[in-house]
Design a protein around this motif. Sequence first.
Motif, PDB file in Angstrom:
ATOM      1  N   THR A 205      24.406  -6.651  19.968  1.00 13.34           N
ATOM      2  CA  THR A 205      23.605  -7.505  19.083  1.00 13.34           C
ATOM      3  C   THR A 205      24.598  -8.207  18.162  1.00 13.34           C
ATOM      4  OG1 THR A 205      23.480  -5.784  17.419  1.00 13.34           O
ATOM      5  CG2 THR A 205      21.679  -5.849  19.030  1.00 13.34           C
ATOM      6  N   ALA A 206      24.110  -9.191  17.410  1.00 17.12           N
ATOM      7  CA  ALA A 206      25.018  -9.885  16.488  1.00 17.12           C
ATOM      8  C   ALA A 206      25.698  -8.872  15.563  1.00 17.12           C
ATOM      9  CB  ALA A 206      24.253 -10.931  15.697  1.00 17.12           C
ATOM     10  N   ASP A 231      23.534 -10.980  29.531  1.00 17.59           N
ATOM     11  CA  ASP A 231      22.342 -11.355  28.761  1.00 17.59           C
ATOM     12  C   ASP A 231      21.163 -10.411  29.015  1.00 17.59           C
ATOM     13  OD1 ASP A 231      21.258 -13.038  26.844  1.00 17.59           O
ATOM     14  OD2 ASP A 231      20.337 -14.350  28.332  1.00 17.59           O
ATOM     15  N   GLN A 235      20.433 -11.300  24.275  1.00 18.95           N
ATOM     16  CA  GLN A 235      21.190 -11.436  23.022  1.00 18.95           C
ATOM     17  C   GLN A 235      22.474 -12.258  23.188  1.00 18.95           C
ATOM     18  OE1 GLN A 235      19.892  -9.763  20.078  1.00 18.95           O
ATOM     19  NE2 GLN A 235      18.250  -9.654  21.588  1.00 18.95           N
ATOM     20  N   LEU A 237      23.481 -15.407  23.475  1.00 16.88           N
ATOM     21  CA  LEU A 237      23.821 -16.549  22.622  1.00 16.88           C
ATOM     22  C   LEU A 237      23.980 -16.162  21.159  1.00 16.88           C
ATOM     23  CD1 LEU A 237      21.805 -19.586  24.039  1.00 16.88           C
ATOM     24  CD2 LEU A 237      24.283 -19.287  23.963  1.00 16.88           C
ATOM     25  N   SER A 238      23.142 -15.250  20.688  1.00 21.45           N
ATOM     26  CA  SER A 238      23.315 -14.850  19.281  1.00 21.45           C
ATOM     27  C   SER A 238      24.588 -14.004  19.131  1.00 21.45           C
ATOM     28  CB  SER A 238      22.079 -14.135  18.727  1.00 21.45           C
ATOM     29  OG  SER A 238      21.746 -13.040  19.519  1.00 21.45           O
ATOM     30  N   ASN A 239      24.911 -13.221  20.153  1.00 23.77           N
ATOM     31  CA  ASN A 239      26.178 -12.485  20.113  1.00 23.77           C
ATOM     32  C   ASN A 239      27.362 -13.448  20.086  1.00 23.77           C
ATOM     33  OD1 ASN A 239      24.753 -10.156  20.218  1.00 23.77           O
ATOM     34  ND2 ASN A 239      25.170  -9.713  22.376  1.00 23.77           N
ATOM     35  N   LEU A 241      27.377 -16.523  18.936  1.00 19.50           N
ATOM     36  CA  LEU A 241      27.485 -17.147  17.615  1.00 19.50           C
ATOM     37  C   LEU A 241      28.199 -16.201  16.647  1.00 19.50           C
ATOM     38  CD1 LEU A 241      26.739 -19.724  16.150  1.00 19.50           C
ATOM     39  CD2 LEU A 241      24.553 -18.714  15.540  1.00 19.50           C
ATOM     40  N   ALA A 242      27.853 -14.922  16.743  1.00 12.97           N
ATOM     41  CA  ALA A 242      28.518 -13.931  15.878  1.00 12.97           C
ATOM     42  C   ALA A 242      30.021 -13.895  16.178  1.00 12.97           C
ATOM     43  CB  ALA A 242      27.905 -12.552  16.094  1.00 12.97           C
TER      44      ALA A 242
END
Length: 335
Positions: A205-206, A231, A235, A237-239, A241-242
Amino acid sequence: MTHVTKTMNSKLLKSLIHRSLSTTVPQIRIYEVGPRDGLQNESKFVPTEIKIELINKLAAAGIKDIESASFVSPKWVKQMSDGVDVMKNVPRVPGVNYPVLVPNLKGYETAKQCNVEEVAIFPAGSEGFSQKNLNCSVEEGLKRFKLVADQAVKDGLRVRGYVSCVVGCPYDGPIHPKTIAKITEQLFEMGCYEVSLGDTIGVGTAGSVRRLMREVLTVAKPEQLALHFHDTYGQALSNLLAGLEFDVKTVDSSISGLGGCPYARGASGNLATEDLVYFLYGLGLNTHIDLVKLIEAGRYISNYLGKPTESKVNRAIGDRLKNHNDIAKMASCDV
Ligand SMILES: CC(C)(COP(=O)([O-])OP(=O)([O-])OC[C@H]1O[C@@H](n2cnc3c(N)ncnc32)[C@H](O)[C@@H]1OP(=O)([O-])[O-])[C@@H](O)C(=O)NCCC(=O)NCCSC(=O)C[C@@](C)(O)CC(=O)[O-]
């Protein structure tokens, strides 16, 4: 959908594609793993010529790093057993890197005979996965990979390292970031130019990615790292971004969201390359990838496999391109 909305969406799409073709500075490097990580989990053998055509289409879309095969034991991963034919017959586009995955010196020797310039080694971040994937402990795996890296460095080849199960393992559960940082450090000591952090089963997760990044960045610079997210839990894409918040510049992805590891129970596909490119353009980050050609590559392989694409962007844009009925025209549209 009303006519007005359709026109607006089409304008938006044209402007997106135009931007993807016209900006000049590459800010994020995409390392495509579809022909290897993407296809290795397919139960029905994909013929060599289909694999080669997929690689060609990815290169034509502007991807500069395409992991094209693995020289692992054919008893373990039959799908990759035609790696030599793939590597000997794929036309090498100047400026495109065609790395291969190798588990031991035997695989390395085969890679060398195929004139590759880069090999990837892949210790696990957990004992359970190491046993299932490499039939040895993490320590023994690192010893074997050191032999490969030593030889490759001596021969003047680039070596990329992966660490798999960086957040969680299907057999051992959560993995401590310190464990991953330690293995990452060992890979750099072996001479890897880059280490890709693999969330093999997509449980990150992020929050867990941030914790991992903080720890790994005590042994590496951001530009030496790559992010590799499956995926499974939606998660990726949010990972990503993090991870990008820590200034990482290389991202692994797989065309059409193909992928999974035969030895990681529950692992689904990688972050789809089409979704990644769309996402990065949304952030104003240029990749030099032609999204239309990429979508075409994604459709090519999913049509061959006879299953719907896992890329949401491909699905969304694909439907509209059906209306326009001319991908090439769409790609060259200006705003
Ligand atoms: C490491 C081994 C070989 C150990 O497997 P083993 O059975 O312990 O090895 P072995 O030395 O006893 O060899 C068994 C047989 O395989 C042959 N062999 C042995 N090596 C090779 C080779 N390189 N090329 C061709 N043949 C090979 C060897 O010659 C022998 O043949 P036999 O004598 O019985 O006829 C095996 O476990 C293996 O191949 N594992 C790879 C599994 C794999 O490819 N998994 C997927 C990739 S990892 C991944 O997807 C994660 C990643 C990287 O994407 C990151 C992420 O997603 O997070």
